[in-house]
Design a protein around this motif. Structure first.
Motif, PDB file in Angstrom:
ATOM      1  N   GLU A 115       0.838  -1.210   0.000  1.00 51.89           N
ATOM      2  CA  GLU A 115       0.000   0.000   0.000  1.00 51.89           C
ATOM      3  C   GLU A 115       0.868   1.253   0.000  1.00 51.89           C
ATOM      4  O   GLU A 115       0.554   2.241  -0.662  1.00 51.89           O
ATOM      5  N   ASP A 116       1.976   1.195   0.717  1.00 58.65           N
ATOM      6  CA  ASP A 116       2.892   2.340   0.731  1.00 58.65           C
ATOM      7  C   ASP A 116       3.500   2.559  -0.654  1.00 58.65           C
ATOM      8  O   ASP A 116       3.665   3.697  -1.103  1.00 58.65           O
ATOM      9  N   ALA A 117       3.834   1.454  -1.316  1.00 61.04           N
ATOM     10  CA  ALA A 117       4.384   1.584  -2.677  1.00 61.04           C
ATOM     11  C   ALA A 117       3.324   2.199  -3.591  1.00 61.04           C
ATOM     12  O   ALA A 117       3.625   3.098  -4.391  1.00 61.04           O
ATOM     13  N   ASN A 164     -11.004  -2.193   0.067  1.00 60.05           N
ATOM     14  CA  ASN A 164     -10.716  -1.966  -1.351  1.00 60.05           C
ATOM     15  C   ASN A 164     -10.115  -0.586  -1.602  1.00 60.05           C
ATOM     16  O   ASN A 164      -9.784  -0.241  -2.698  1.00 60.05           O
ATOM     17  N   VAL A 165     -10.025   0.199  -0.588  1.00 64.38           N
ATOM     18  CA  VAL A 165      -9.303   1.464  -0.715  1.00 64.38           C
ATOM     19  C   VAL A 165      -8.343   1.525   0.454  1.00 64.38           C
ATOM     20  O   VAL A 165      -8.697   1.219   1.578  1.00 64.38           O
ATOM     21  N   SER A 166      -7.114   1.859   0.184  1.00 64.80           N
ATOM     22  CA  SER A 166      -6.160   1.833   1.287  1.00 64.80           C
ATOM     23  C   SER A 166      -5.376   3.125   1.350  1.00 64.80           C
ATOM     24  O   SER A 166      -5.268   3.856   0.380  1.00 64.80           O
ATOM     25  N   LEU A 167      -4.837   3.345   2.500  1.00 63.91           N
ATOM     26  CA  LEU A 167      -4.099   4.568   2.761  1.00 63.91           C
ATOM     27  C   LEU A 167      -2.644   4.206   3.027  1.00 63.91           C
ATOM     28  O   LEU A 167      -2.355   3.370   3.878  1.00 63.91           O
ATOM     29  N   GLY A 168      -1.752   4.815   2.291  1.00 61.84           N
ATOM     30  CA  GLY A 168      -0.346   4.558   2.558  1.00 61.84           C
ATOM     31  C   GLY A 168       0.093   5.290   3.812  1.00 61.84           C
ATOM     32  O   GLY A 168      -0.635   6.139   4.326  1.00 61.84           O
ATOM     33  N   SER A 169       1.304   4.964   4.280  1.00 60.25           N
ATOM     34  CA  SER A 169       1.819   5.630   5.484  1.00 60.25           C
ATOM     35  C   SER A 169       1.952   7.130   5.245  1.00 60.25           C
ATOM     36  O   SER A 169       1.956   7.918   6.171  1.00 60.25           O
TER      37      SER A 169
END
Ligand SMILES: O=C(O)C(=O)Cc1ccccc1
Length: 510
Positions: A115-117, A164-169
């Motif tokens: 997710e961070d990438a 299905n939706v993510s938050l990166g750091s």
């Protein structure tokens, strides 16, 4: 830096006596090194090799002032996200892998690394720039422990594994289309486990004079250890742990990463224990992952080859503290992990090489968060002309899937057509989704996902104990990864038996 076919290497070896010769591990994640000679500009000309050759396969890496760096350095640097905090096995592989200008960044979980990438890619997009190729490095399997389940879940993708939706750091949103993992490379490395502890722990374990040695481990009496923290693969697969953890009735605790365990062990310096059950669980409940902040450690490979390690964040801030793990003033907490973790955290190596087998290896996959990133990686890392591997994904609603026809179709189609390269099925793994948390996770937030989830459950109900499963099929071919990719895509389109199969990545191997 520029690349030459491997057979040029021997000529260069003879001709360039001012060049220092280095053998670079052929299956380094730096894909061009797999089969090609590499010429690196280096001001010292000295032999530089941190990873040795493997099983006679050699590619040559020559260092010299005389050679101009010809790998396109205008190519975007890699940004490799790994399961942190710094000091994990994944971190050490990331460091072997990155080169000048590239960086390695710590993520709190394996899923978060992808997710961070993805959000790093989005952030660039938002700024209308392309500054890095962001990738996630993931442990896929260990030769003693087996598959790494959180990596498998992550590879299956957000549609099957959770939100299905993510938050990166970095707070950047990554939409589902931006999170569609593509494997671009792999590397296999030996695992060397060390028993780590604070100085206080070491002092408490020191044998008193005259005490009968219970075992042959230096002067330390490990029967005094009360808690041992590590990643499940180290806690459950070690004879060492069986002897000294189980037999002496001290508890093994499962944490999200070996370095997190080391960090928690390091923090147990007073009689008052400061870590919480949100960070680690008794290993009887394996597999469990602590969803803790793992610090924002960043390593940027500098010309000197040394890494700058960023400061780790406070563990306690990231978790949801519940109740403190029971402890008393006689607590002796140790961790199992890398010797690098001891360096990072100023811990003592109490015992090295406690792995059961010296041929214990972990296989890591380098994963792009989407096809665009995979393309950016491939264009900067030209793939050699032969030797490739692919991972295919098949999701089914039951475990009575006819694998014979599936696998048969994969091979038969290939072998019966002269214009297609023979494909060898290397292995098949399965990730099941029993009715429970993971199946519930299939209930996504979109209608389509909810339909998916309920059709799985209906199918399960109809078929009794059948589990919806995802199969990971790995195939190999002598042709290039581009050619194998083309072949596979054509086969998937042409064969009814291969409907529903998706290519999760095609990459080169030596
Ligand atoms: O915890 C670590 O140190 C990791 O890098 C994760 C991991 C998990 C399973 C096998 C190897 C490494």
């Amino acid at each position: 830096m520029f690349f030459l076919p491997a057979h040029y290497a021997s000529h260069l070896r003879d001709a360039a006596d001012h060049l220092a010769l280095v053998v670079d591990r052929p299956h380094s994640l730096r894909s061009p090194a797999l089969t090609n000679a590499r010429l690196l500009k280096d001001s010292t000309g000295s032999v530089k090799n941190s990873v040795g050759p493997k099983k006679g396969e050699e590619s040559l890496c020559l260092h010299s002032d005389a050679v101009t760096s010809a790998v396109p350095r205008d190519a975007m640097p890699l940004q490799v996200y790994y399961l942190g905090p710094p000091g994990t096995y994944t971190h050490s592989i990331a460091l072997h892998f990155i080169q000048d200008g590239d960086s390695a960044r710590s993520s709190s979980t394996i899923r978060q690394s992808l997710e961070d990438a993805a959000s790093a890619w989005c952030e660039d997009e938002y700024r209308h720039q392309r500054s890095v190729v962001p990738l996630a490095l993931m442990p896929y399997e260990n030769s003693t422990y087996g598959l790494v389940l959180d990596t498998q879940s992550t590879l299956i993708g957000p549609r099957h594994g959770g939100a299905n939706v993510s938050l990166g750091s970095n707070g950047q949103l990554a939409s589902p289309s931006e999170l569609s993992p593509v494997v671009v490379a792999e590397a296999t490395r030996a695992v060397r486990h060390a028993l780590l502890g604070s100085r206080r722990a070491r002092d408490r374990l020191r044998r008193k004079d005259g005490l009968q040695a219970l075992h042959d481990l230096e002067e330390l009496d490990l029967s005094r250890v009360t808690k041992c923290l590590s990643r499940p693969f180290a806690l459950t697969a070690l004879y060492f742990v069986e002897c000294f953890v189980t037999a002496n009735a001290f508890q093994g605790f499962s944490v999200a990463s070996t370095a997190l365990g080391a960090r928690l062990a390091a923090s147990t310096t007073s009689s008052q224990n400061t870590w919480s059950t949100s960070a680690c669980r008794p290993s009887s409940s394996i597999p469990l992952s602590a969803q803790h902040a793992a610090g924002n450690g960043e390593d940027t490979r500098r010309r000197s080859g040394h890494a700058n390690v960023g400061a780790a964040s406070d563990l306690q801030n990231g978790g949801h503290a519940t109740r403190p793990i029971e402890s008393d003033k006689d607590e002796v907490v140790v961790a199992i992990g890398t010797e690098q973790a001891a360096e990072e955290l100023d811990l003592v190596v109490l015992q090295r090489n406690i792995q059961d087998r010296d041929d214990n290896e972990t296989r890591f996959l380098l994963v792009a968060p989407n096809e665009q990133v995979a393309r950016a990686y491939r264009s900067a890392h030209p793939q050699p002309l032969e030797g490739s591997r692919a991972m295919l994904l098949l999701r089914t609603d039951s475990h009575s899937t006819n694998l014979t026809s599936l696998l048969g179709a994969l091979c038969a189609t290939a072998n019966s057509r002269p214009d297609q390269a023979p494909v060898r099925i290397r292995k098949v793994d399965r990730k099941a989704f029993p009715l429970g948390d993971e199946t519930r996770a299939l209930r996504g937030s979109t209608e389509e996902e909810r339909d998916d989830a309920s059709s799985c459950e209906t199918a399960q109900a109809k078929q009794g104990s059948a589990w919806p499963s995802v199969y990971f099929v790995e195939v190999e071919s002598a042709v290039s990864s581009a050619r194998l990719d083309d072949d596979l895509q054509r086969r998937l389109k042409a064969s009814h038996d291969l409907q529903g199969v998706r290519v999760l990545g095609v990459w080169q191997v030596s």
